[in-house]
Design an enzyme around this catalytic site. Sequence first.
Site, PDB file in Angstrom:
ATOM      1  N   ASN A   1       0.872  -1.182   0.000  1.00 14.79           N
ATOM      2  CA  ASN A   1       0.000   0.000   0.000  1.00 14.79           C
ATOM      3  C   ASN A   1       0.907   1.229   0.000  1.00 14.79           C
ATOM      4  OD1 ASN A   1      -1.805   2.045   0.509  1.00 14.79           O
ATOM      5  ND2 ASN A   1      -2.303   1.395   2.598  1.00 14.79           N
TER       6      ASN A   1
ATOM      7  N   LYS B   1       0.129   4.263  -0.307  1.00 13.87           N
ATOM      8  CA  LYS B   1      -0.546   5.452   0.272  1.00 13.87           C
ATOM      9  C   LYS B   1      -0.327   6.671  -0.639  1.00 13.87           C
ATOM     10  CE  LYS B   1      -0.009   3.381   4.772  1.00 13.87           C
ATOM     11  NZ  LYS B   1      -0.135   3.522   6.195  1.00 13.87           N
TER      12      LYS B   1
ATOM     13  N   HIS C   1      -9.695   0.581   5.094  1.00 16.04           N
ATOM     14  CA  HIS C   1      -8.400   0.860   5.737  1.00 16.04           C
ATOM     15  C   HIS C   1      -8.638   1.809   6.915  1.00 16.04           C
ATOM     16  CE1 HIS C   1      -4.337   2.255   6.425  1.00 16.04           C
ATOM     17  NE2 HIS C   1      -3.916   1.216   5.733  1.00 16.04           N
TER      18      HIS C   1
ATOM     19  N   GLU D   1      -7.080   4.249   7.999  1.00 16.92           N
ATOM     20  CA  GLU D   1      -6.906   5.684   7.727  1.00 16.92           C
ATOM     21  C   GLU D   1      -8.165   6.270   7.086  1.00 16.92           C
ATOM     22  OE1 GLU D   1      -3.144   5.385   5.645  1.00 16.92           O
ATOM     23  OE2 GLU D   1      -2.170   4.826   7.527  1.00 16.92           O
TER      24      GLU D   1
ATOM     25  N   GLU E   1      -5.450  -5.404  10.610  1.00 15.36           N
ATOM     26  CA  GLU E   1      -4.505  -4.308  10.768  1.00 15.36           C
ATOM     27  C   GLU E   1      -4.820  -3.567  12.068  1.00 15.36           C
ATOM     28  OE1 GLU E   1      -2.480  -3.110   6.934  1.00 15.36           O
ATOM     29  OE2 GLU E   1      -4.238  -1.843   7.127  1.00 15.36           O
TER      30      GLU E   1
ATOM     31  N   GLY F   1       2.034   2.127  10.727  1.00 13.04           N
ATOM     32  CA  GLY F   1       2.926   3.266  10.573  1.00 13.04           C
ATOM     33  C   GLY F   1       3.609   3.697  11.863  1.00 13.04           C
TER      34      GLY F   1
ATOM     35  N   SER G   1       3.247  -2.251  10.336  1.00 13.48           N
ATOM     36  CA  SER G   1       4.694  -2.190  10.567  1.00 13.48           C
ATOM     37  C   SER G   1       5.432  -3.484  10.188  1.00 13.48           C
ATOM     38  CB  SER G   1       4.990  -1.799  12.021  1.00 13.48           C
ATOM     39  OG  SER G   1       4.503  -0.487  12.279  1.00 13.48           O
TER      40      SER G   1
END
Length: 248
Positions: free
Chosen positions: A9, A11, A96, A98, A168, A174, A209
Amino acid sequence: MRRPLVVGNWKMNGSRSSSIELAGNIAKKFSDGEGRVECAVCPPDVFLADVAGTLAGDGVGLGAQNVSQYEKGAYTGDVSAEMLAEFGCTYVLVGHSERRAYYGESSSQVSAKFVAAQGKGLVPILCVGETLAERQSGKAFEVIAEQLGAVVEAAGLDALAAAVLAYEPVWAIGTGEVASPAQAQEVLAFIRASLGEKADVVRLLYGGSVNADNAAQLFEQKDIDGALVGGASLQAEQFMAICQMAET
Ligand code: PEP
């Protein structure tokens, strides 16, 4: 046997030229090392055509990071599932964290995106996971069950089983703080157990991560069939090292 899958991904990173270069380096390494593992990358939408052209014929799959829940029309800024399919996408991330956190995507909106994606032949990679506060208050499984349940309600259990699911944990994305293999396995076993009779064929990924130093241990876990990789997927060498670890 479930075929391992590693998805990058990207991003909102990179430029047109750096995306072509990264895709080219990944494709070159992938075709050098033909194997059982499946790899795919999810660049920003505006680079999909360039990346698709660079990957053509090299066996690396293409995905998008988001999709509209609507088919077409007055939805400024949205990109439909049909458009993504036309540009060569096989996969699309939905839910996701985010998107859930920064854009307020609810589980019902995520479910509508899931349905829209499958309706046009895309394979959704449904992301689920709990925040740190939710884990600390013992609510991780409840949160994940709610996120999965919304999709089952909208699309049915068979549709969920036709997708790829990614656990996730929000606290691991991150942050450099990877879930321990045991933590990841525990949640993924819970997810697999909720998938009914097709449970054994559904590919389950861990994301948060993942890098070349911790991937091998994660892939040893029984219910981890691959990874969704953010930061480490921006370096071809590291991403391909992770893909190779998923072979075993
Ligand atoms: C992600 O964005 O899905 C992700 C797992 O990111 P990172 O690997 O950087 O934690």
